[in-house]
Design a protein around this motif. Structure first.
Motif, PDB file in Angstrom:
ATOM      1  N   LYS A 178       6.054  -1.722  -5.145  1.00 56.49           N
ATOM      2  CA  LYS A 178       5.396  -0.533  -4.599  1.00 56.49           C
ATOM      3  C   LYS A 178       3.932  -0.473  -4.997  1.00 56.49           C
ATOM      4  O   LYS A 178       3.514  -1.129  -5.954  1.00 56.49           O
ATOM      5  CB  LYS A 178       6.062   0.734  -5.152  1.00 56.49           C
ATOM      6  N   ARG A 179       3.191   0.367  -4.288  1.00 57.98           N
ATOM      7  CA  ARG A 179       1.798   0.633  -4.638  1.00 57.98           C
ATOM      8  C   ARG A 179       1.694   1.061  -6.107  1.00 57.98           C
ATOM      9  O   ARG A 179       2.554   1.788  -6.612  1.00 57.98           O
ATOM     10  CB  ARG A 179       1.263   1.764  -3.760  1.00 57.98           C
ATOM     11  N   ASP A 196       0.823  -1.213   0.000  1.00 54.98           N
ATOM     12  CA  ASP A 196       0.000   0.000   0.000  1.00 54.98           C
ATOM     13  C   ASP A 196       0.852   1.255   0.000  1.00 54.98           C
ATOM     14  O   ASP A 196       0.322   2.367   0.032  1.00 54.98           O
ATOM     15  CB  ASP A 196      -0.916   0.019   1.232  1.00 54.98           C
ATOM     16  N   ASP A 197       2.173   1.097  -0.003  1.00 52.71           N
ATOM     17  CA  ASP A 197       3.032   2.279  -0.044  1.00 52.71           C
ATOM     18  C   ASP A 197       4.335   1.954  -0.776  1.00 52.71           C
ATOM     19  O   ASP A 197       4.341   1.783  -1.968  1.00 52.71           O
ATOM     20  CB  ASP A 197       3.261   2.861   1.364  1.00 52.71           C
ATOM     21  N   THR A 198       5.407   1.866  -0.051  1.00 56.06           N
ATOM     22  CA  THR A 198       6.718   1.700  -0.678  1.00 56.06           C
ATOM     23  C   THR A 198       6.996   0.224  -0.991  1.00 56.06           C
ATOM     24  O   THR A 198       6.163  -0.648  -0.741  1.00 56.06           O
ATOM     25  CB  THR A 198       7.803   2.266   0.266  1.00 56.06           C
ATOM     26  N   ALA A 199       8.169  -0.040  -1.517  1.00 53.26           N
ATOM     27  CA  ALA A 199       8.567  -1.421  -1.763  1.00 53.26           C
ATOM     28  C   ALA A 199       8.942  -2.073  -0.428  1.00 53.26           C
ATOM     29  O   ALA A 199       9.592  -1.457   0.410  1.00 53.26           O
ATOM     30  CB  ALA A 199       9.746  -1.470  -2.724  1.00 53.26           C
TER      31      ALA A 199
END
Lengths: 381, 128
Positions: free
Chosen positions: B80-81, B62-65
């Motif tokens: 990532k998202r 839902d955000d970064t890797a």
């Protein structure tokens, strides 16, 4: 050309520069989908333009943070976070700060029980442990997470953490307390952070957080901190407690978050008198500080992989003079609230171009709270 | 154009043969279990499967890797998202508890990102 026009042009120019930078990154061919490279060093950075009413606009490289990690074994791990604030560090912190925000060893025993020791982030609130620029809305951190919860709040100590199942997890630490002799009327307990620098630990503080993360998109948390902050000379014990509750929920394009925090300062009248005797000025420290905020953000646009834009609005109420000890009058300019409206453009999930406008007001009939326009560029790598 | 009756009957018989044959040889469809990574938690943080079962684990961020590592089993990057979810095959595994964790530094609370794959035998026990 008037000063207002010059400030407006300055804001436009900086906004244009940041958008150009973001646009350039958006044109860069994507790396192999979703597999960015990273080395043993990670970190984040924040560049800000702040145009506060009745002040000259400033450009500030607010935070340059490097995160280091190392595994001695699968069960013994190090993580450190070194931060330069405001770009330049000079003697007596006239300009910036060089801070060791985290540097701890984790001894991973079981999923439910692990031991952590070193320089620790206090597990209080939504922002203190989760403060990378792409994960919060607004150029600056929320006021409540600045004036009531003094982020970034870190102290040396040790404790335990783990997840007990079904999404319930906890952390509990024993750390150095605050230094009550640095408390103030406008910034509350913020300047009392000892930051692990030859910190006085006559009475260690206890802090903990319980958290539920068992439903996708939902985080519920409650935190507490309590410690006796005082000195032997002059002999004075000041019991300080912080109680906090927060919630964060996102589903599809919508994200909602809210936080409530209250600080209790015991013996505040004697503290004011003791500091007054030392410095000649009473700091007018309150016996209670309170703040809360609610925020709604909506992903208004998504274009291709990983690029999108978010609009948000946040209302904050924060009062560092919420309840005064007997004989002390609250300074109404520190009973404040703010409405923050803005947007964030993500050319990549780890890069955030931010803009917001802050309407601030206070309860004083004399001192006016300044509004501000803020533009920021933040990134995580 | 109408097909001759013999051809039509042949097609029907062949179809029946293929369908019934498939019923004998096709394995049970794999369960797909989705785990979402977000600073600083996996949801769900506990995944239960049966001993010997093979599943498709769909990993989303839902955000970064992030990373997803089960010691001795797998270690992959979670995109990532905005990127397609990563699907990996897990199993068959012996009964037991297999801790998983984020294997890519993702922020100040990176070390909190842990969970467990619980593999149960027919009696519902993990064996350890």
């Amino acid at each position: 050309m008037t000063t207002q026009n010059m400030k407006f042009e300055s804001a436009i120019t900086w906004g244009f520069v940041l958008c150009l930078a973001a646009g350039a990154s958006a044109q860069t061919p994507a790396p192999e989908a979703g597999y960015p490279s990273t080395g043993p060093i990670s970190g984040y950075m924040e560049l800000h333009f702040n145009d506060v009413e009745a002040s000259d606009p400033v450009v500030d490289f607010h935070r340059f943070v490097l995160i280091f990690s190392h595994s001695f074994s699968p069960r013994i791990r190090f993580l450190g976070e070194l931060e330069v604030e405001h770009a330049v560090v000079e003697g007596l912190e006239e300009k910036g700060e060089l801070e060791l925000e985290q540097a701890y060893l984790d001894f991973l025993v079981t999923r439910a029980f692990n031991i952590r020791a070193g320089m620790l982030l206090m597990p209080v609130g939504l922002i203190n442990e989760r403060h990378e620029p792409p994960v919060f809305q607004g150029v600056e951190r929320p006021f409540v997470d600045t004036f009531i919860i003094p982020t970034t709040w870190f102290e040396a100590g040790a404790g335990v953490h783990g997840e007990v199942g079904r999404g319930f997890r906890y952390r509990a630490y024993l750390t150095a307390p605050l230094n009550a002799f640095e408390f103030s009327a406008d910034e509350g307990i913020r300047n009392g952070r000892q930051q692990g620098s030859e910190a006085r630990v006559r009475n260690p503080a206890v802090t903990g957080r319980a958290e539920f993360v068992g439903v996708t998109g939902l985080t519920l948390g409650a935190s507490a901190w309590t410690g006796t902050s005082g000195t032997q000379a002059p002999p004075l014990d000041v019991k300080v407690s912080v109680a906090e509750a927060d919630a964060r929920y996102h589903r599809a394009r919508l994200e909602l978050r809210g936080e409530f925090a209250q600080v209790f300062i015991g013996n505040a009248a004697n503290l004011n008198r003791a500091i007054g005797l030392q410095t000649g000025v009473s700091p007018n420290v309150a016996e209670a500080l309170r703040g809360f905020y609610g925020e709604a953000s909506y992903r208004v646009w998504a274009s291709g992989p990983a690029r999108d834009a978010v609009a948000f609005v946040r209302y904050e109420n924060f009062d560092t003079q919420f309840r005064m000890p007997a004989g002390f009058v609250p300074l109404k300019q520190f009973d404040r609230d703010a409405c923050v409206v803005g947007a964030t453009y993500y050319p990549d999930p780890d890069v955030a171009v931010k803009i917001d406008y802050v309407w601030q007001r206070n309860q004083s009939a004399v001192v006016r709270a300044p509004n501000s326009l803020n533009i920021g560029l933040g990134w995580w790598f | 154009m109408r097909r001759p009756a013999v051809i039509r009957i042949g097609i029907c018989l062949a179809s029946i043969a293929i369908l019934t044959g498939a019923g004998h040889t096709q394995t049970q469809p794999r369960r797909v279990i989705t785990v979402v990574a977000e600073r600083f938690a996996f949801t769900p943080s506990e995944v239960s499967i049966d001993a010997g079962e093979v599943i498709d684990l769909q990993l989303k961020s839902d955000d970064t890797a992030h990373g997803f590592r089960i010691a001795g089993v797998t270690n992959v990057a979670v995109p990532k998202r905005g990127h397609p979810a990563l699907v990996i095959t897990i199993g068959p595994l012996a009964a037991g508890r297999y801790p998983f964790e984020c294997s890519r530094v993702c922020g100040a609370g990176h070390n909190f990102m842990r969970g467990a794959l619980v593999v149960r035998d027919k009696k519902g026990e993990t064996g350890r």
